[in-house]
Design an enzyme around this catalytic site. Structure first.
Site, PDB file in Angstrom:
ATOM      1  N   ASP A  47       2.613  -4.563 -11.512  1.00 44.56           N
ATOM      2  CA  ASP A  47       1.541  -5.364 -11.944  1.00 44.56           C
ATOM      3  C   ASP A  47       0.076  -4.416 -11.267  1.00 44.56           C
ATOM      4  O   ASP A  47       0.215  -4.142 -10.078  1.00 44.56           O
ATOM      5  CB  ASP A  47       1.025  -6.680 -11.475  1.00 44.56           C
ATOM      6  N   GLU A  62       1.814  -1.178 -15.338  1.00 39.86           N
ATOM      7  CA  GLU A  62       1.034  -1.629 -16.289  1.00 39.86           C
ATOM      8  C   GLU A  62      -0.400  -1.034 -15.787  1.00 39.86           C
ATOM      9  O   GLU A  62      -1.247  -1.501 -15.155  1.00 39.86           O
ATOM     10  CB  GLU A  62       0.864  -3.260 -15.958  1.00 39.86           C
ATOM     11  N   ASN A  78      -0.582  -5.261  -5.376  1.00 38.60           N
ATOM     12  CA  ASN A  78      -1.797  -4.924  -5.029  1.00 38.60           C
ATOM     13  C   ASN A  78      -2.570  -6.258  -4.174  1.00 38.60           C
ATOM     14  O   ASN A  78      -3.365  -6.057  -3.575  1.00 38.60           O
ATOM     15  CB  ASN A  78      -2.738  -5.027  -6.440  1.00 38.60           C
ATOM     16  N   HIS A  79      -2.234  -7.500  -4.610  1.00 40.27           N
ATOM     17  CA  HIS A  79      -2.795  -8.565  -3.876  1.00 40.27           C
ATOM     18  C   HIS A  79      -1.740  -9.662  -3.770  1.00 40.27           C
ATOM     19  O   HIS A  79      -0.586  -9.527  -4.249  1.00 40.27           O
ATOM     20  CB  HIS A  79      -3.802  -8.992  -4.901  1.00 40.27           C
ATOM     21  N   GLU A  85      -7.988   2.354  -1.873  1.00 43.16           N
ATOM     22  CA  GLU A  85      -9.481   2.366  -2.177  1.00 43.16           C
ATOM     23  C   GLU A  85     -10.143   3.154  -1.321  1.00 43.16           C
ATOM     24  O   GLU A  85      -9.761   3.235  -0.200  1.00 43.16           O
ATOM     25  CB  GLU A  85     -10.095   0.949  -2.316  1.00 43.16           C
TER      26      GLU A  85
END
Ligand code: NOJ
Length: 545
Positions: free
Chosen positions: A205, A247, A104-105, A212
């Protein structure tokens, strides 16, 4: 050797913090060589899959979930060679390794972000769309803030680029832009990299937040699921025995979608179940568990729940109602310092008042309820926490191996440890440590080892169906685990008082029973009743034999 692609359904998983496990090179930081040095311990405990918290290069402002290089090891922890040795030694002992993928990041120190945010960077053109940039901080305004105690917005202004960037977690962790096909490909290359190094499983994760879109929470979007299906088919084609664990901290109705039709993740944590185990214990009432199970659909044969009591984060209360959250905070986190974001930053033993009966009851549940159990390092010896430390460091303190300096974790001067070892009367390393517990036949550690051995003798715990019984007493949680080989009835008493259980009420009457936890001794029921001690539990094999 035949390959068992469903191996994860029988796995006992052990989550460990490399930084806090064992410092092999005496620099005050745990390392990969330290994990290798302790593999015998994990093997003897009965661990099948070792889950390493992030080991990639990182400034460690979020425990390594802030990655600077997805394909290199944090030099504090060792080298790629050390990792390869760890994998080899783990496999030699019949165990497996799981690493993290953080799609994600990245950290804002990642070279991609450095190039993306700086128009004068020579590689700016290539990386400018790797992250999500906007002239305002107004887009995706319905998305919640996750790290409520630290962040006011999911947007942060970058003065160099003169724009805002999007982040679901800390402001120093910009979200990657999955509308950019290059980012999508880069992540698959990362997965390939770790598979090539020999890993057996990958924990993904924070999967709900990949994409988005305007006009909603920007969680669990179809675009994110489509990408995970692509990830799965890549893994399936490249190395089909790899297990992918999600997760996804969501309600069961959303979580179930991460399994797809058996074509997305193999395993997902059951986040909503976890706080309800604690709630049921606190209230001596199984109702919260009954209710969440009623919302938990059956899984496809190849899919599995991962269940846990505690992990490296706060005991999250995101997937509970407001009233339930208030109850949990009042009961389990009476002091403000024990709370963090929407959760409780405490370890298992302190949460349960260090009451051995409750600690063992919760482990009985963990090992006999649905799915694959995930143990958190240190909980097997009942380690404490340190609420004076920042963020989640209080539940990530060094493993307590013995009563020597730094609990045997490291031989540097104690001031040099980045996270101090627990040193207090109740939970201090002088008292709570592996060595002492190995020497004590009645210790939590030795008891847990036996419980794990017993669990492993019964494939029904990993793969069987689970049917709840409905005894009148709400303080009793009873269920039947069943597969083609056997049927085991598990009874747990959430009450601080002994309870009589009527077998007639549970619909298990007139059958022969053997006590699985006591050498399969026949169980003699007096008047079809059985008495369970305070916080007691029984695992009973159901005949005929
Ligand atoms: C979930 C991880 O478990 C947590 O430790 C981390 O801070 C966030 N994801 C952000 O990566």
């Amino acid at each position: 050797m035949t390959v068992n692609n469903l191996w994860y359904k029988q796995a006992v998983i052990y989550e460990l913090n490399v930084r806090g496990f064992y410092d092999a090179n005496s620099d005050g930081v745990g390392d990969l060589a330290g994990v290798t040095a302790k593999l015998d311990y994990l093997q003897h405990l009965g661990v099948d899959l070792i889950w390493l918290l992030p080991i990639m290069k990182s400034p460690l402002r979020d425990g390594g979930y802030d990655v600077m290089d997805m394909q290199d090891i944090n030099p504090n922890f060792g080298t790629l060679d050390d990792f390869v040795t760890l994998v080899k030694e783990t496999h030699r002992r019949g165990m497996r390794i799981m690493v993290e993928l953080i799609p994600n990041h990245t950290s804002d120190q990642h070279p991609w972000f450095q190039a993306s945010h700086d128009p004068s960077h020579p590689e700016h053109e290539k990386y400018k769309d790797y992250y999500i940039w906007s002239d305002t901080d107004q887009m995706f305004s319905q998305a919640r803030i996750i790290f409520l105690d630290y962040e006011k917005s999911n947007w942060t202004f970058d003065p160099i680029r003169g724009q805002y960037y999007w982040h679901r977690f800390f402001h120093h962790q910009p979200d990657l832009n999955y509308d950019n096909p290059e980012v999508q490909r880069a992540m698959l290359r990362t997965v390939q990299f770790w598979i090539d190094l020999g890993v057996d499983a990958i924990r993904v994760d924070a999967p709900p937040y990949l994409f988005e879109r305007e006009g909603g929470s920007s969680e669990n979007l179809p675009e994110s699921h489509a990408y995970y299906k692509r990830l799965r088919s890549f893994v399936e084609a490249y190395s089909p025995e790899i297990m992918l664990l999600a997760e996804a901290n969501q309600w069961p109705e959303e979580t179930i979608k991460y399994f797809g039709e058996g074509d997305e993740f193999h395993m997902n944590f059951h986040f909503p179940l976890m706080p309800r185990l604690f709630m049921a214990l606190a209230k001596s009432d199984r109702t919260p568990i009954d209710k969440i199970l009623a919302r938990t659909p059956e899984l496809n044969k190849s899919c599995q729940w991962g269940i846990f009591l505690r992990n490296h984060d706060e005991l999250t209360l995101e997937m509970v109602t407001e009233d339930e959250r208030k109850f949990m905070w009042d009961f389990y986190a009476p002091e403000p310092e024990m709370r963090l974001n929407l959760g409780i930053r405490r370890r298992l033993a302190p949460l349960l008042d260090n009451d051995q009966r409750k600690i063992r009851l919760m482990h009985s549940l963990l090992l006999s309820f649905m799915g694959s159990p995930v143990l958190y390092y240190g909980d097997e010896i009942g380690m404490g926490d340190n609420i004076k430390l920042r963020d989640r460091d209080g539940v990530r303190t060094p493993m307590q191996w013995d009563d020597s300096i730094n609990g045997g974790f490291s031989d540097v001067e104690p001031q040099k440890l980045r996270i101090p070892v627990i040193d207090n009367e109740v939970y201090g390393y002088q008292k709570v440590n592996v060595k002492a517990q190995l020497a004590d036949p009645s210790s939590l550690l030795n008891w847990l080892k036996i419980m794990i051995v017993i669990r492993k003798q019964h494939s029904v715990f990993g793969e069987g169906t689970l049917t709840l019984c409905s005894p009148k007493k709400k303080s009793i949680l009873a269920y039947v685990r069943e597969n083609e080989l056997e049927k085991i009835l598990v009874i747990n008493n959430f009450s601080s008082k002994p309870q009589k259980i009527s077998f007639e009420e549970m619909g298990i009457d007139d059958v022969e029973l053997q006590d699985v936890l006591n050498l399969y001794q026949p169980v003699i029921l007096e008047g079809r009743e059985l008495e369970l001690e305070a916080y007691g539990f029984r695992w009973l094999k159901v005949g005929p034999f």
